[in-house]
Design an enzyme around this catalytic site. Sequence first.
Site, PDB file in Angstrom:
ATOM      1  N   CYS A   1       0.866  -1.177   0.000  1.00 47.08           N
ATOM      2  CA  CYS A   1       0.000   0.000   0.000  1.00 47.08           C
ATOM      3  C   CYS A   1       0.906   1.232   0.000  1.00 47.08           C
ATOM      4  CB  CYS A   1      -0.863  -0.007   1.255  1.00 47.08           C
ATOM      5  SG  CYS A   1      -2.022   1.353   1.337  1.00 47.08           S
TER       6      CYS A   1
ATOM      7  N   ASN B   1      -9.367   3.819   4.068  1.00 47.59           N
ATOM      8  CA  ASN B   1      -8.747   5.150   4.018  1.00 47.59           C
ATOM      9  C   ASN B   1      -8.097   5.448   2.674  1.00 47.59           C
ATOM     10  OD1 ASN B   1      -6.602   3.436   4.204  1.00 47.59           O
ATOM     11  ND2 ASN B   1      -5.669   4.381   5.999  1.00 47.59           N
TER      12      ASN B   1
ATOM     13  N   PHE C   1      -7.838   6.766  -1.230  1.00 47.62           N
ATOM     14  CA  PHE C   1      -8.457   7.961  -1.817  1.00 47.62           C
ATOM     15  C   PHE C   1      -7.709   8.447  -3.053  1.00 47.62           C
ATOM     16  CE2 PHE C   1      -5.304   9.490   1.259  1.00 47.62           C
ATOM     17  CZ  PHE C   1      -4.569  10.369   0.477  1.00 47.62           C
TER      18      PHE C   1
ATOM     19  N   GLU D   1      -7.058  12.456  -4.229  1.00 51.53           N
ATOM     20  CA  GLU D   1      -7.287  13.813  -3.697  1.00 51.53           C
ATOM     21  C   GLU D   1      -6.644  14.856  -4.606  1.00 51.53           C
ATOM     22  OE1 GLU D   1      -6.795  14.570   0.615  1.00 51.53           O
ATOM     23  OE2 GLU D   1      -5.348  16.089   0.014  1.00 51.53           O
TER      24      GLU D   1
ATOM     25  N   PRO E   1       0.189  11.834   3.528  1.00 48.95           N
ATOM     26  CA  PRO E   1      -1.186  12.335   3.492  1.00 48.95           C
ATOM     27  C   PRO E   1      -1.741  12.564   4.891  1.00 48.95           C
ATOM     28  CG  PRO E   1      -1.125   9.990   2.966  1.00 48.95           C
ATOM     29  CD  PRO E   1       0.294  10.434   3.110  1.00 48.95           C
ATOM     30  N   GLY E   2      -2.582  13.575   5.010  1.00 48.17           N
ATOM     31  CA  GLY E   2      -3.254  13.818   6.283  1.00 48.17           C
ATOM     32  C   GLY E   2      -4.693  13.366   6.182  1.00 48.17           C
TER      33      GLY E   2
ATOM     34  N   HIS F   1       4.081   7.835   7.995  1.00 46.26           N
ATOM     35  CA  HIS F   1       3.346   7.607   6.744  1.00 46.26           C
ATOM     36  C   HIS F   1       2.028   8.357   6.671  1.00 46.26           C
ATOM     37  CE1 HIS F   1       0.338   5.138   8.695  1.00 46.26           C
ATOM     38  NE2 HIS F   1      -0.089   4.611   7.594  1.00 46.26           N
TER      39      HIS F   1
ATOM     40  N   LYS G   1     -13.168   9.248  -1.899  1.00 45.38           N
ATOM     41  CA  LYS G   1     -12.846   8.199  -0.925  1.00 45.38           C
ATOM     42  C   LYS G   1     -13.339   6.858  -1.438  1.00 45.38           C
ATOM     43  CE  LYS G   1     -11.412   8.779   2.725  1.00 45.38           C
ATOM     44  NZ  LYS G   1     -10.040   8.958   3.273  1.00 45.38           N
TER      45      LYS G   1
END
Lengths: 487, 165
Positions: free
Chosen positions: A102, A207, A209, A211, A382-383, A408, A486
């Site tokens: 991932c 989680n 996505f 973006e 990423p946040g 991460h 998402k």
Amino acid sequence: MPSDSTIQVRQVDRYRWLVPKQGPMRVDGLVFADRRLMADVRGDQALQQVVNVATLPGIVGHSIAMPDIHWGYGFPIGGVAAFDPDEGGVVSPGGVGYDINCGVRLLRSDLVVGDIRPKLRELMNQIMRDVPAGVGVGQRDLRLGPQDLLGVLEKGARWAVEHGFGVPADLDRIESGGALSGADTAAVSPRALERGRKQLGTVGSGNHFVEVGYVDEVYDEHAAHVMGLDLDTVTVFIHSGSRGLGHQVCTDFIDVMLRATAKYGIDLPDKQLACAPLDSDEGKLYLGAMNAAANFAFANRQVMMHGVREAIERVLGRSWTKLGLDLVYDVAHNNAKWEEHQVDGRRRKLCVHRKGATRAFPPGNAELPAAYAEIGQPVLIPGDMGRYSFVLAGTERASQETFASTCHGAGRQMSRTQAKKSVRRDGRDLRREFEEMGIEVRAASFATVAEEIPEAYKDVADVVDVVHQAGIGRKVVRLRPLGVLKG
Amino acid sequence: MEDPLGPGVREVEHTADVGIVVEASDFEQLLHRAAVGVFALMYGKADADLGPTDLFNPLGTRVHLGASDDQGNQAGMPRPITVVGSDPAAILLKWLRELLFLHETEGLAYRRATFDVVDEERVSATVWMGPEPTPAACEFKGVTYHDLDVTPGVDGWRARVILDV
């Protein structure tokens, strides 16, 4: 929720906490966190999992936890551990996770926010059409035959490029060139192949996505410019992994490893840490299957990126090459890789497990593309879907202390159940909230958005500040979301 | 109030993943209840009051992986499942894995099962699966051994399972 209050911890400095060897631990634990994040870490079983990993045979250096550490299964999420085959070191599927390889990739563009804002709604709809997301959702147009699938497992992102999904220049901007060597397709079960057959180029759920965002703050102008991430630049983040194929490989090999654990007389504090010596047949077989699944993940993100490029082309009416939609970098955060590191004064070939941790090579590392040789590897963090994400660069200090690894992501602080309770209790209108933030959200289900509300995660700025201050990553830019798809 | 995850099933907190505790009068019922609970979680049965499923999906776009796409709708067809394991915990874990595999490859949800053999090292059953009217809200990547516990007691069986999301 159980906590780890009985585990001895000693603060080393403002951002480092040592977990001295206790009980069956073979090495010390080392947690990167400030005082506030450390309090979170002690709130669940994550610290116990750092201790558990430290008991595994052949572990060297420290059992390491990044500031986004949280309770996983087997290894904590945010855990890093390296194993030396010459000291009986092991490989553990629980140190990689179900979603093998991932990771995230980041595209940049020649566009600025003003170019994209008027067409954002249309663009997010188009991305939703072109990049399938959600549970049980596969590719309408890309169903792989047996030979195609084997090609994906052997060649990774290169297979995708050879089949028209991207260009050769993309491969230079992917960790390990987008393919891990040593993929053993024969070690991948028919079930894993069946699960992967229709899923190439899909987001998945949880989680994961896509973006669309932009650079809203620059910390290192030179590095930002080298990465093509000047202020206001429109970007696209992609987060996904090896989908059902990787999940099945992990499932298959946990059973293999449980038998191996008994066979080799390894004591485990948690069955999910099932493992085998690196030089055993079981260990080699797992690494071969894991590499194949990792290649599926690289190809998956490559095909997804192609879908994003096509979506942007359709909406803006210009080719992606004219729009400068180039890949900045693709980096994984769930794998076990052979790497050379200096430990106890000598260079050693180690199997580095990163489960929810990002490889972060320093400037000058031979694997980096020429463009990044001077600044270090781009590290993509990423946040949550409402605040911001970061791009960092790898540092020499990470190379010395963390097997060239850093955090991460933000790390969850609320369970999915808690997040949904919060939405329900407060009667929140999530669509309006995101509209007010100027963020176009698309998701296959409402519950996914509720589980992923921004406050379900730690503030990624806090996490990134720890790695920046500790010197195991260097801040380059911050990104703000404009539109989020998402899974 | 009716239990949204089915009788005898409740969700337990886990920071990153999802867990359930299941109570049942016997092992056969435990297997059934666990299956009902897992699919109820996956399809958001406890979340119906959160908001309209398609609120963030204006296009209603989804392409199912299931057999119904390319081989016709096979809902309602019985499927034989046999799992063997060293203890009840391994049996439960493998039982749920089988059902999740069927779900992912055929796009169908668990309905019920008839059990031909149920003991602590082997289960043989016929399972009926069917389509759900709404898309699944989450995907379980795997059923984990982490904190897995299956215990017989005086009043019946109790299990705890953590699933990777």
